[in-house]
Design a protein around this motif. Structure first.
Motif, PDB file in Angstrom:
ATOM      1  N   TYR A   1     138.355  58.077  56.402  1.00  0.00           N
ATOM      2  CA  TYR A   1     138.456  59.487  56.768  1.00  0.00           C
ATOM      3  C   TYR A   1     137.055  60.050  56.994  1.00  0.00           C
ATOM      4  O   TYR A   1     136.155  59.847  56.186  1.00  0.00           O
TER       5      TYR A   1
ATOM      6  N   PRO B   1     143.709  65.048  53.131  1.00  0.00           N
ATOM      7  CA  PRO B   1     143.620  63.616  53.434  1.00  0.00           C
ATOM      8  C   PRO B   1     143.548  62.812  52.132  1.00  0.00           C
ATOM      9  O   PRO B   1     142.944  63.249  51.150  1.00  0.00           O
TER      10      PRO B   1
ATOM     11  N   VAL C   1     142.681  58.962  50.452  1.00  0.00           N
ATOM     12  CA  VAL C   1     141.990  57.692  50.680  1.00  0.00           C
ATOM     13  C   VAL C   1     142.264  56.737  49.529  1.00  0.00           C
ATOM     14  O   VAL C   1     142.592  57.163  48.425  1.00  0.00           O
TER      15      VAL C   1
ATOM     16  N   PHE D   1     141.396  55.734  54.857  1.00  0.00           N
ATOM     17  CA  PHE D   1     142.404  56.773  55.015  1.00  0.00           C
ATOM     18  C   PHE D   1     143.801  56.156  54.960  1.00  0.00           C
ATOM     19  O   PHE D   1     144.095  55.223  55.706  1.00  0.00           O
TER      20      PHE D   1
END
Length: 139
Positions: A46, A107, A109, A115
């Motif tokens: 990401y 987001p 991870v 990601f």
């Protein structure tokens, strides 16, 4: 409770490579009707989130830019005005709540910063609402 409970996996969402052009991102956002999408690098990590606002500011600052020319502008070169932070898949819900209150999505991870998906604010709100209703109905 862990972040994984709320995860929408990468294969179910729309994201774009940081090396994409402005035109590619615009077309993807229009097609899917999204106002923001995560950006990843070629290793799958990401990098940032691009928003309609970021693109609009870029268009404003380049008044002579035509739609055809947007294929010459790379997303990595457009300033990002909102800094959406990512959260680890191993994080607790408390770590997520602060982020989700300020971001439409967070987001997510893995341990290698790759990601793997997002947590949508709407999913967290719906979960809290259902539990609140459940608590109220037992009182």
């Amino acid at each position: 409770m862990k972040v994984a409970f709320f995860l929408t996996p990468k294969n179910e969402i729309v994201c774009e490579n940081i090396d994409a052009t402005m035109r590619q991102v615009l077309e993807k956002m229009e097609y899917h009707r999204y106002s923001a999408i995560p950006l990843i690098d070629k290793e799958g990590r990401y990098v940032a989130t691009i928003t309609e606002g970021d693109i609009l500011w870029e268009l404003k600052n380049k008044a002579d830019l035509t739609f055809k020319e947007t294929n010459k502008i790379f997303i990595k070169d457009i300033p990002k005005y909102v800094k959406n932070r990512a959260v680890s898949i191993n994080a607790d819900i408390e770590d997520l709540l602060d982020l989700v209150s300020n971001q439409n999505f967070v987001p997510v991870v893995d341990d290698n910063d790759v990601f793997i998906g997002i947590v949508k604010r709407s999913d967290v709100i719906n979960y809290c609402y259902k539990n609140l209703v459940k608590i109220e109905s037992t009182e």
